[in-house]
Scaffold this motif. Structure first.
Motif, short mmCIF file in Angstrom:
data_model
loop_
_atom_site.label_atom_id
_atom_site.label_comp_id
_atom_site.label_asym_id
_atom_site.label_seq_id
_atom_site.Cartn_x
_atom_site.Cartn_y
_atom_site.Cartn_z
N CYS A 1 -9.28 16.70 66.47
CA CYS A 1 -10.31 15.82 65.94
C CYS A 1 -10.13 15.60 64.43
O CYS A 1 -10.01 16.56 63.67
CB CYS A 1 -11.68 16.43 66.22
SG CYS A 1 -13.03 15.48 65.54
N PHE A 2 -10.11 14.35 64.00
CA PHE A 2 -9.91 14.04 62.58
C PHE A 2 -11.08 14.55 61.74
O PHE A 2 -10.95 14.81 60.55
CB PHE A 2 -9.72 12.53 62.39
CG PHE A 2 -11.01 11.81 62.09
CD1 PHE A 2 -11.32 11.46 60.78
CD2 PHE A 2 -11.91 11.50 63.10
CE1 PHE A 2 -12.52 10.81 60.50
CE2 PHE A 2 -13.09 10.87 62.82
CZ PHE A 2 -13.40 10.51 61.52
N SER A 3 -12.23 14.71 62.40
CA SER A 3 -13.43 15.05 61.64
C SER A 3 -13.61 16.56 61.50
O SER A 3 -13.78 17.07 60.40
CB SER A 3 -14.64 14.42 62.34
OG SER A 3 -15.82 14.89 61.77
N CYS A 4 -13.54 17.31 62.63
CA CYS A 4 -13.83 18.75 62.56
C CYS A 4 -12.57 19.60 62.67
O CYS A 4 -12.63 20.82 62.59
CB CYS A 4 -14.83 19.14 63.64
SG CYS A 4 -14.14 19.09 65.30
N ASP A 5 -11.40 18.95 62.91
CA ASP A 5 -10.13 19.68 62.93
C ASP A 5 -9.94 20.58 64.15
O ASP A 5 -9.03 21.38 64.17
CB ASP A 5 -9.98 20.53 61.66
CG ASP A 5 -8.80 20.05 60.83
OD1 ASP A 5 -8.10 19.13 61.30
OD2 ASP A 5 -8.59 20.59 59.73
N GLU A 6 -10.80 20.47 65.14
CA GLU A 6 -10.65 21.30 66.34
C GLU A 6 -10.01 20.50 67.46
O GLU A 6 -10.05 19.27 67.46
CB GLU A 6 -12.03 21.83 66.77
CG GLU A 6 -12.53 22.94 65.86
CD GLU A 6 -13.95 23.36 66.19
OE1 GLU A 6 -14.36 23.22 67.36
OE2 GLU A 6 -14.64 23.82 65.26
N LEU B 1 -7.19 7.27 65.16
CA LEU B 1 -7.24 8.72 65.00
C LEU B 1 -8.11 9.29 66.11
O LEU B 1 -9.21 8.80 66.36
CB LEU B 1 -7.87 9.09 63.64
CG LEU B 1 -7.06 8.76 62.39
CD1 LEU B 1 -7.91 9.07 61.15
CD2 LEU B 1 -5.77 9.54 62.36
N PRO B 2 -7.62 10.34 66.78
CA PRO B 2 -8.44 10.97 67.83
C PRO B 2 -9.64 11.70 67.23
O PRO B 2 -9.57 12.22 66.11
CB PRO B 2 -7.47 11.97 68.49
CG PRO B 2 -6.10 11.52 68.09
CD PRO B 2 -6.26 10.91 66.73
N ALA B 3 -10.70 11.73 68.00
CA ALA B 3 -11.91 12.44 67.56
C ALA B 3 -12.73 12.86 68.76
O ALA B 3 -12.57 12.30 69.86
CB ALA B 3 -12.75 11.55 66.65
N HIS B 4 -13.61 13.85 68.57
CA HIS B 4 -14.60 14.16 69.60
C HIS B 4 -15.62 13.03 69.62
O HIS B 4 -15.97 12.50 68.56
CB HIS B 4 -15.38 15.44 69.26
CG HIS B 4 -14.57 16.69 69.28
ND1 HIS B 4 -14.22 17.36 68.14
CD2 HIS B 4 -14.06 17.39 70.33
CE1 HIS B 4 -13.52 18.44 68.47
NE2 HIS B 4 -13.40 18.48 69.79
#
Ligand SMILES: [Zn+2]
Length: 205
Positions: free
Chosen positions: A142-147, A160-163
């Motif tokens: 996830c680009f936002s939380c890095d998980e 960009l992939p994200a949750h």
């Protein structure tokens, strides 16, 4: 010289400042109003000449000929095309010399624009451009939380992939996204998802 008109700005009454994407560069030129001039529109492919002038920093756009595609007369196709070429202007306007990749990409899109769903053509081209610039992220992190993204995968600008919970976008099947990012193909997506992807494309490269 040939190129695609990627921006038109109206100045003084009817004069125009026209930005054109050619194979090697972005050209900006001035077009004086003239009743005998052929009409030009955003997105047109044109053949043209530039005449430099001592009086102005911008060259003059001369001898313009529209190199038309059949779909130029179709309103819906043309509106989608204009939205798409505008993205190239936003992305490339500060750059002087270019690799022919961008012109060639627009050219191949233009050929397919009527034969396929134009939004699919644009989404696949968007992916190819990101891949060319080395900006595609294949790992589902996830680009936002890095998980890692284990479920509810979505995409944001620049694909960009994200949750889903981090980006609040439509979620997609991981296999569909993988096929898009690795093969630049939208074949697995349904049309309703294509509309969501198109909206991401419109946010810019
Ligand atoms: Zn996240």
């Amino acid at each position: 010289m040939q190129g695609y008109i990627i921006n038109i700005t109206r100045v003084k009454d009817e004069d125009l400042i026209v930005t054109i994407l050619t194979k090697e560069s972005i050209k900006t030129a001035y077009r004086f109003y003239g009743a005998r001039h052929s009409t030009i529109h955003l997105g047109y492919k044109i053949d043209f000449e530039l005449l430099s002038s001592l009086k102005s920093t911008l060259p003059q756009l001369k001898s313009v000929m529209h190199l038309g595609e059949v779909w130029n007369a179709k309103r819906e196709h043309m509106l989608l095309w204009q939205a798409f070429v505008r993205l190239f202007y936003q992305h490339l306007k500060e750059i002087n010399t270019l690799d022919s990749f961008y012109f060639d990409l627009l050219q191949s899109c233009s050929t397919l624009w009527q034969k396929q769903n134009p939004k699919r053509v644009a989404i696949e081209a968007y992916t190819r451009l990101l891949a060319y610039e080395g900006r595609l992220h294949h790992a589902f992190v996830c680009f936002s939380c890095d998980e890692m993204i284990e479920e509810e995968l979505t995409l944001v600008r620049g694909f960009l992939p994200a949750h889903k919970r981090c980006a609040w976008n439509q979620s997609f099947e991981p296999l569909h996204v993988k096929t898009l990012l690795e093969e630049c193909s939208t074949i697995l997506f349904e049309d309703s998802h294509i509309d969501h992807l198109w909206k991401i494309v419109l946010q810019g490269f």
